[in-house]
Design a protein around this motif. Structure first.
Motif, PDB file in Angstrom:
ATOM      1  N   LEU A   1      -9.675  -5.985   4.190  1.00 26.21           N
ATOM      2  CA  LEU A   1      -8.572  -6.954   4.315  1.00 26.21           C
ATOM      3  C   LEU A   1      -7.700  -6.803   3.073  1.00 26.21           C
ATOM      4  O   LEU A   1      -8.160  -7.004   1.950  1.00 26.21           O
ATOM      5  CB  LEU A   1      -9.115  -8.381   4.398  1.00 26.21           C
ATOM      6  CG  LEU A   1     -10.042  -8.638   5.576  1.00 26.21           C
ATOM      7  CD1 LEU A   1     -10.810  -9.915   5.363  1.00 26.21           C
ATOM      8  CD2 LEU A   1      -9.247  -8.719   6.860  1.00 26.21           C
TER       9      LEU A   1
ATOM     10  N   GLY B   1      -3.083  -3.769  13.761  1.00 25.12           N
ATOM     11  CA  GLY B   1      -3.659  -4.632  12.719  1.00 25.12           C
ATOM     12  C   GLY B   1      -5.170  -4.689  12.761  1.00 25.12           C
ATOM     13  O   GLY B   1      -5.773  -5.625  12.233  1.00 25.12           O
TER      14      GLY B   1
ATOM     15  N   VAL C   1      -8.874  -4.412  11.926  1.00 22.03           N
ATOM     16  CA  VAL C   1      -9.611  -4.337  10.670  1.00 22.03           C
ATOM     17  C   VAL C   1     -10.619  -3.202  10.772  1.00 22.03           C
ATOM     18  O   VAL C   1     -11.372  -3.124  11.756  1.00 22.03           O
ATOM     19  CB  VAL C   1     -10.334  -5.667  10.391  1.00 22.03           C
ATOM     20  CG1 VAL C   1     -11.188  -5.559   9.134  1.00 22.03           C
ATOM     21  CG2 VAL C   1      -9.342  -6.795  10.291  1.00 22.03           C
TER      22      VAL C   1
ATOM     23  N   ARG D   1      -2.647   0.241   9.712  1.00 22.02           N
ATOM     24  CA  ARG D   1      -3.549  -0.379  10.696  1.00 22.02           C
ATOM     25  C   ARG D   1      -2.844  -0.457  12.040  1.00 22.02           C
ATOM     26  O   ARG D   1      -1.855  -1.183  12.181  1.00 22.02           O
ATOM     27  CB  ARG D   1      -3.933  -1.803  10.255  1.00 22.02           C
ATOM     28  CG  ARG D   1      -4.454  -1.907   8.818  1.00 22.02           C
ATOM     29  CD  ARG D   1      -5.936  -1.651   8.801  1.00 22.02           C
ATOM     30  NE  ARG D   1      -6.434  -1.463   7.446  1.00 22.02           N
ATOM     31  CZ  ARG D   1      -6.864  -2.445   6.664  1.00 22.02           C
ATOM     32  NH1 ARG D   1      -6.803  -3.690   7.092  1.00 22.02           N
ATOM     33  NH2 ARG D   1      -7.328  -2.170   5.473  1.00 22.02           N
TER      34      ARG D   1
ATOM     35  N   ASP E   1       1.779  -2.206   4.087  1.00 24.84           N
ATOM     36  CA  ASP E   1       0.542  -1.423   4.152  1.00 24.84           C
ATOM     37  C   ASP E   1      -0.205  -1.671   5.455  1.00 24.84           C
ATOM     38  O   ASP E   1      -0.760  -0.744   6.066  1.00 24.84           O
ATOM     39  CB  ASP E   1      -0.361  -1.773   2.966  1.00 24.84           C
ATOM     40  CG  ASP E   1       0.213  -1.263   1.655  1.00 24.84           C
ATOM     41  OD1 ASP E   1       1.110  -0.400   1.702  1.00 24.84           O
ATOM     42  OD2 ASP E   1      -0.212  -1.757   0.590  1.00 24.84           O
ATOM     43  N   ILE E   2      -0.225  -2.913   5.879  1.00 22.90           N
ATOM     44  CA  ILE E   2      -0.920  -3.247   7.133  1.00 22.90           C
ATOM     45  C   ILE E   2      -0.217  -2.585   8.311  1.00 22.90           C
ATOM     46  O   ILE E   2      -0.848  -1.997   9.201  1.00 22.90           O
ATOM     47  CB  ILE E   2      -0.979  -4.777   7.323  1.00 22.90           C
ATOM     48  CG1 ILE E   2      -1.868  -5.403   6.250  1.00 22.90           C
ATOM     49  CG2 ILE E   2      -1.498  -5.148   8.703  1.00 22.90           C
ATOM     50  CD1 ILE E   2      -1.817  -6.915   6.218  1.00 22.90           C
TER      51      ILE E   2
ATOM     52  N   THR F   1       2.113  -5.682   0.936  1.00 27.03           N
ATOM     53  CA  THR F   1       0.846  -5.700   1.665  1.00 27.03           C
ATOM     54  C   THR F   1       1.087  -5.647   3.165  1.00 27.03           C
ATOM     55  O   THR F   1       0.370  -4.948   3.908  1.00 27.03           O
ATOM     56  CB  THR F   1       0.061  -6.965   1.301  1.00 27.03           C
ATOM     57  OG1 THR F   1       0.010  -7.083  -0.106  1.00 27.03           O
ATOM     58  CG2 THR F   1      -1.334  -6.938   1.862  1.00 27.03           C
TER      59      THR F   1
END
Lengths: 341, 481
Positions: free
Chosen positions: A27, A201, A203, A198, A193-194, A190
């Motif tokens: 995270l 998104g 995880v 990702r 970056d996500i 951030t």
């Protein structure tokens, strides 16, 4: 009491730091929050996560459960949720001999990490069912008390908006949470970056997990972290000063606080400070550990008056002011005398 | 435990160093606060001493101030030193300021040596107290002022705060009682003074002691004048007695060797009678002496010697009375001089001589203008000169009268016109002159309410009220004689 040696602390500290790294990897952008969550878990306390929807509260709890390899259950609290839905209930079953018997069917509370999602949406009756589980870590039904598996943590979440149709947590239950942590917004970097790293998104899976025996060793090590008398005295003075009638209460506490923190707050602060010291790789608690934890420990334990609402004074601000105002060493400096590093 | 302390010696040494530094600041601060309090107290004491004229010199005052301030500072410093935090608290302070994470506080625990606790640099102890230092400066200035200001600035206040009425009254009363007991002054004069003194003792106004002192001044003056007169009379009498003694002894010696003693004795007796009659000797004493001299045996050397002896006894008695009169020192009974400015109040002076003396002393002390001071003092002391009276009172040497105060009965009041809605007569304005009768409106307005509601308006006459038929009889009876 002997201080922990560096050799005793090193494995636990290393494992915990690795856990922290894993959490930060899974995270993004929540380093401080992850440290506090891990501190709370090490202190064997329950944590209330407060934040807007979509900020990753549930993901955080799932990540912790994955890394610690603990049995994880999630309950979505709704107004029609009943205590039996959480604790379990007795079901009439036919035994092998053909007789009928009431058999206990454990509820989702029988786990290691319980995610109580949107806990303030459940009715007070259901919320009260959590009191015994949180404090005694056991469930009593029909006169039979059943212990919950160890370790047992409740990581609850609540939404500070959309308060229509919610039931604010009673003070007795709030007091049982070690921390109330505010899950704030993420910075743009951030978020970028996500978005770039990702897909949807999602995880990522934990690449490293904490062995069960190491977690137990960490718990045992926390218990041996020394709490110097001066630090204990400062914690006591801090908690005492949250009461408006206390001698060391600040003028703003006298003005805005109706009820101060309970002795449970002092115990929680001391335990959490031990965990923070271990996370920092130290054998004893320092004043800075306590200072870091004053706000999450006290912010849900102070009950403010209407004047505070009118002046938009928050419990977080008051508790931080208190930590700044009270001299840790208790030197009782005369007027005009300062001690500076 | 000793071993651990040795290992953590550096930490404890640093803690002790910090403790000493903290104690030094505490002592300095406490001493400054104590000196502040002490100097304020000493300054107040010095001020009181100046009002009471104690101690007399500036050096003494400075010594007292310094002693009190030093004692207060030392006491407060000692008390502050006792509030120095213990070593455990100093360790906690070191840990907190050095962010040592509890390792400094745990330096004494077993196992701490493995962590090699390094003492953080001892924190600075800063003392900022502009209030104390400012207060100390002010209080020091106050002390210096109270010690160094000239005494004359306090004299007026001293005299005003020390009314000697009672003491002077008692002294005067004692003198009068002794005069009465020993019959030193004429009874009439003593009785008058005694009555006046009793009146002052009963009605002396404590709210205005200067007024009472003025009366006491008069009494003392009267006593002194009576004493002076009595002393003069006694001196004359003494001289006469001594002359009479010498005459009697000469006569006795002459009679001893004379054969014609009979004729000489007769002449001597006559001369002696004439002398005693004309000498300033009390009549009773003179007649007694004469009776002794002219005894039935005639004037003889023995009787003359007896007479000389009696005269010597009378002289000795006179001398004794003079001495006792001198012992009383009635001429020095001047209350105003005892307190030079007691007669001075609100710019008026009731004791010119005292003020002149004080002024002369003041000017003589102040500078080289001693001659000018002396002439000014002489001018002030002269009767009727400036300073012998005041705006609200007469001269200090005016005769004292014992009468009732003037009454305010039949006193004239200041005329004052009361406020009125009518314009004042002097503000009246002439509108015009006419010889005709006043004009009356042709149709006067009728009254609308009250007893005249139904009265027909009359043209300048009285209102005519109609009388109802049923009332006519009663009205008629009313006007019947």
């Amino acid at each position: 009491m002997n201080l922990l040696t560096p050799q005793e602390i090193a494995p636990a500290s290393e494992a915990l730091n690795q856990t922290l790294d894993q959490m930060n990897r899974m995270l993004l952008g929540r380093d401080a929050l992850h440290r506090l969550v891990l501190t709370g878990i090490l202190a064997r306390g329950h944590i209330l996560l407060e934040g807007l929807p979509g900020l990753g509260k549930t993901a955080l709890v799932k990540a912790v459960a994955d890394i610690l390899r603990l049995r994880f259950k999630r309950i979505q609290f709704t107004p029609d949720l009943m205590p039996g839905d959480i604790l379990g209930s007795h079901i009439l079953q036919q035994t092998a001999s053909g007789a009928r018997d009431l058999v206990f069917q454990p509820g989702p509370v029988f786990c290691n990490i319980l995610l109580a999602d949107e806990i303030n949406r459940a009715s007070p009756k259901t919320q009260s069912a959590m009191l015994e589980t949180m404090q005694e870590r056991s469930v009593t039904l029909l006169g039979t008390t059943r212990a919950l598996p160890a370790p047992f943590f409740v990581l609850a979440s609540q939404n500070p908006i959309e308060l229509e149709g919610t039931y604010p947590l009673p003070e007795a239950q709030l007091d049982r949470f070690l921390f109330r942590l505010n899950v704030g917004d993420l910075p743009a970097d951030t978020l970028l970056d996500i978005l770039t790293g990702r897909r949807h998104g999602t995880v990522p899976e934990a690449s490293w997990t904490l062995p069960q025996e190491m977690l137990e060793r960490c718990f045992a090590t926390v218990d041996r972290v020394a709490l110097p008398e001066a630090v204990a005295r400062w914690i006591a003075r801090l908690v005492s000063a949250t009461h408006p009638g206390a001698a060391e209460a600040t003028p703003r506490v006298r003005t805005y606080v109706r009820y101060g923190a309970s002795p449970r707050a002092a115990i929680a602060l001391a335990e959490a400070a031990r965990a923070a010291a271990l996370l920092a790789g130290r054998p004893s608690v320092g004043f800075e550990d306590v200072k870091m934890l004053v706000e999450p420990v006290l912010n849900h334990r102070l009950i403010l008056n209407y004047q505070a609402r009118l002046d938009q004074v928050t419990t977080s601000a008051l508790s931080q002011e208190l930590a700044e105002a009270l001299d840790p060493a208790g030197m009782r400096l005369p007027q005009g005398v300062e001690v500076k590093a | 435990m000793v071993g651990h302390e040795q290992q953590a010696g550096a930490v404890f040494r640093e803690a002790r160093r910090f403790q000493k530094r903290f104690r030094r600041v505490l002592v300095c601060r406490g001493a400054a606060a104590g000196a502040l309090a002490g100097s304020v107290g000493a300054g107040l004491l010095s001020l009181a001493g100046r009002f009471l004229d104690l101690p007399p010199t500036a050096a003494d005052r400075g010594l007292v101030l310094l002693t009190i301030t030093a004692l207060a500072a030392a006491g407060a410093g000692y008390a502050a030193a006792r509030r120095t935090p213990p070593q455990s608290v100093c360790l906690a302070a070191l840990d907190a300021t050095g962010r040592a994470g509890g390792l400094v506080m745990s330096a004494g625990l077993p196992g701490a040596e493995a962590w090699h606790p390094t003492p953080p640099p001892s924190p600075r102890v800063i003392w900022r107290s502009p209030r104390i230092m400012g207060g100390l400066a002010l209080s020091t200035a106050f002390c210096l002022l109270t010690a160094l200001l000239p005494q004359r600035l306090f004299v007026g206040l001293v005299a005003a705060g020390r009314p000697p009425v009672a003491a002077v009254t008692e002294h005067l009363a004692a003198s009068v009682a002794r005069i009465e007991a020993e019959n030193l002054l004429p009874e009439q004069a003593v009785a008058a003074v005694s009555n006046q003194l009793a009146a002052i003792s009963q009605t002396g106004d404590a709210a205005d002691p200067a007024r009472t002192l003025e009366a006491l001044d008069h009494i003392a003056g009267e006593l002194a004048r009576a004493a002076d007169a009595q002393a003069g009379a006694l001196a004359e009498e003494q001289a006469a007695l001594q002359s009479a003694v010498a005459l009697a002894e000469q006569l006795a010696a002459r009679l001893d060797g004379d054969t014609q003693a009979g004729a000489l004795a007769a002449a001597a007796a006559e001369a002696l009678a004439q002398y005693l009659a004309s000498a300033p000797i009390p009549a009773a004493l003179a007649s007694n002496l004469l009776a002794t001299a002219l005894a039935p045996g005639g004037l003889s050397p023995e009787s003359l010697r007896d007479l000389a002896g009696l005269l010597r006894e009378a002289g000795a008695l006179n001398e004794s009375r003079l001495a006792r009169l001198g012992e009383l020192k009635l001429g020095e009974l001047k209350p105003g001089e005892a307190t030079p400015s007691a007669g001075c109040s609100g710019g008026s002076c009731t004791n010119a001589a005292a003020c002149a003396g004080a002024l002369a002393r003041l000017l003589a002390e102040e500078g080289p203008a001693a001659e000018a001071a002396a002439s000014l003092a002489a001018l002030c002391a002269a009767p009727g000169a400036p300073g012998a009276g005041g705006v609200s009172r007469g001269r200090g040497d005016a005769a004292l009268t014992w009468t009732d105060p003037s009454t305010t009965e039949n006193a004239a009041f200041k005329k004052e016109s009361l406020a009125s809605r009518m314009p004042a007569a002097d503000q009246a304005r002439l509108e015009g002159l006419s010889a005709a009768a006043p004009e009356v409106a042709a149709t006067p307005a009728a009254s609308g309410a009250g007893a005249l509601a139904h009265a027909a308006p009359a043209r300048g006459g009285a209102p005519q009220a109609p009388v109802l038929p049923r009332h006519r009889e009663a009205v008629g009876r009313f006007f019947e004689p």
